[in-house]
Every structure is written in structure tokens, then in C-alpha cells.
Scaffold this active site. Structure first.
Site, PDB file in Angstrom:
ATOM      1  N   ARG A  64       0.814  -1.212   0.000  1.00 31.74           N
ATOM      2  CA  ARG A  64       0.000   0.000   0.000  1.00 31.74           C
ATOM      3  C   ARG A  64       0.852   1.268   0.000  1.00 31.74           C
ATOM      4  O   ARG A  64       0.360   2.335  -0.388  1.00 31.74           O
ATOM      5  CB  ARG A  64      -0.993  -0.032   1.164  1.00 31.74           C
ATOM      6  CG  ARG A  64      -2.073  -1.109   0.963  1.00 31.74           C
ATOM      7  CD  ARG A  64      -3.061  -1.158   2.095  1.00 31.74           C
ATOM      8  NE  ARG A  64      -2.479  -1.548   3.362  1.00 31.74           N
ATOM      9  CZ  ARG A  64      -2.282  -2.812   3.749  1.00 31.74           C
ATOM     10  NH1 ARG A  64      -2.635  -3.809   2.965  1.00 31.74           N
ATOM     11  NH2 ARG A  64      -1.730  -3.087   4.917  1.00 31.74           N
ATOM     12  N   GLU A 101       3.066  -5.779  13.476  1.00 33.70           N
ATOM     13  CA  GLU A 101       2.047  -5.849  14.523  1.00 33.70           C
ATOM     14  C   GLU A 101       1.499  -7.275  14.628  1.00 33.70           C
ATOM     15  O   GLU A 101       1.214  -7.765  15.697  1.00 33.70           O
ATOM     16  CB  GLU A 101       0.918  -4.873  14.168  1.00 33.70           C
ATOM     17  CG  GLU A 101      -0.135  -4.699  15.240  1.00 33.70           C
ATOM     18  CD  GLU A 101      -1.281  -3.791  14.787  1.00 33.70           C
ATOM     19  OE1 GLU A 101      -1.264  -3.332  13.640  1.00 33.70           O
ATOM     20  OE2 GLU A 101      -2.177  -3.579  15.601  1.00 33.70           O
TER      21      GLU A 101
END
Ligand code: AMP
Length: 176
Positions: A64, A101
Site C-alpha cells: 500500500r 504488529e
């Protein structure tokens, strides 16, 4: 700059709970991509703090980061280079491992993507734990270039990604 841009951006991003794994609140950027007026303002805001900083290359993080990095490179009139997941780049690469994460991964760049004398702006969509951006900065520096800063669309402030980027100029259009 439009004072309401962070509000427009926060209102447009779509929260998707438990994607890609339980407990993750995923920030879906596709409604931003679908809004050309917002995209134009977002790209302007993402480059604005770095105009006059002598940026010679924009490096976008797969995948992205490419969507924002390419128009930012065009806005700055400098080349774009991708930092990609392992095994995707066809030529000689340098690699860097990092923790995300929700998983760990490796990023690679072509060895001729950036080099000595380059001043690089690192771009991604979301700054979460900061591991991805920090690894990209290390990779850029290992290739001999300087990092001017890190520009992201949104920052998840509660994850304190800036702690992994202590000496970096980090800019986010909006924070959560
Ligand atoms: P981190 O390395 O933890 O800062 O994670 C940043 C990278 O993971 C970026 O490339 C993001 O696209 C992606 N990412 C991490 N957490 C999220 C989230 N909650 N929503 C959307 N993307 C995320």
C-alpha cells in the site's frame, strides 16, 4: 493546507475488525483511493513537510506504500523505488528482517534503487508498531543513502511506532 483534512481522512477510512487476524482493527484505505479529491489533498499533505528538504528518491513499502509513494514521487518530480516482500524483485537485492504488529517479515530493495548522495523519503499507508518503517530506513541507509523522513497516511498513535524511529522526521496526515 485544508484544516479539516485529518477529519475527512478519518471519516473516509473504513475500520475492519479482526482482519487479518483476531484483535486487529484494520484501517482499509480503499475508500480513500476511491475519492480522487481526497487523494489529491492527501498526496499534497504527505509531501508538504518535505518540500525543500532535497528529497532525491521516494521509497514506498509493499504494497500500500506504492499507492501513495508513486504519486508523491511525481509531485516531488523524483524517482520512485519499491521496497518489496522477499523474492519479488528480479535483480540483485539487499534485505532487512523486521517484526510487524501481526507477524514478522523481510523487505528487499534492488541494490541500485538508492545509493550514496540520495536523500530518501520513506512512504507507507499506516504506521503501526513502526517496525516496517524502521526496517525500510535501515535498508535505505545500508544501501548508502540518507533518510530525510518517513511520511505516512495515518498513524496508530496507541502503538507508539515513533519509538522505533527516534531520530527520524515522521509525518502523518491523521492519527488515531
Ligand atoms: P508496523 O510495522 O507495525 O508499523 O506496520 C505497518 C505495516 O503494516 C504497514 O505496511 C501497514 O499497511 C500494515 N498495518 C499494520 N497494522 C495495520 C492496521 N491496523 N491497519 C492497516 N494496516 C496495518
Amino acid at each position: 493546507m485544508d484544516a479539516s483534512l485529518p477529519d475527512r481522512l478519518r471519516a473516509t477510512l473504513r475500520d475492519v475488525p479482526d482482519f487479518p487476524s483476531p484483535g486487529i482493527l484494520f484501517k482499509d484505505i480503499t475508500p480513500v483511493l476511491a475519492n480522487p479529491a481526497l487523494m489529491r489533498d492527501v498526496i499534497t499533505a504527505m509531501v508538504a513537510p518535505f518540500i525543500g528538504s532535497g528529497v532525491t528518491r521516494v521509497v514506498g513499502v509493499e504494497s500500500r506504500g506504492f499507492l501513495f509513494g508513486v504519486p508523491m514521487a511525481l509531485a516531488l518530480d523524483v524517482p520512485f523505488a519499491p521496497a518489496r516482500k522477499p523474492g519479488k524483485l528480479p535483480w540483485r537485492t539487499e534485505r532487512e528482517a523486521y517484526a510487524l504488529e501481526y507477524r514478522s517479515d523481510v523487505l528487499e530493495m534492488h541494490t541500485d534503487a538508492v545509493g550514496a548522495g540520495d536523500r530518501v523519503l520513506v512512504v507507507d499507508d499506516v504506521l503501526a508498531t513502526g517496525g516496517t518503517a524502521a526496517a525500510t530506513c535501515r535498508l535505505v541507509e545500508r544501501l548508502g543513502a540518507d533518510v530525510v523522513g518517513v511520511s505516512v497516511l495515518v498513524e496508530l498513535g496507541f502503538l507508539d511506532g515513533r519509538a522505533l524511529l527516534p531520530e527520524r522526521a515522521v509525518h502523518a496526515v491523521a492519527a488515531f
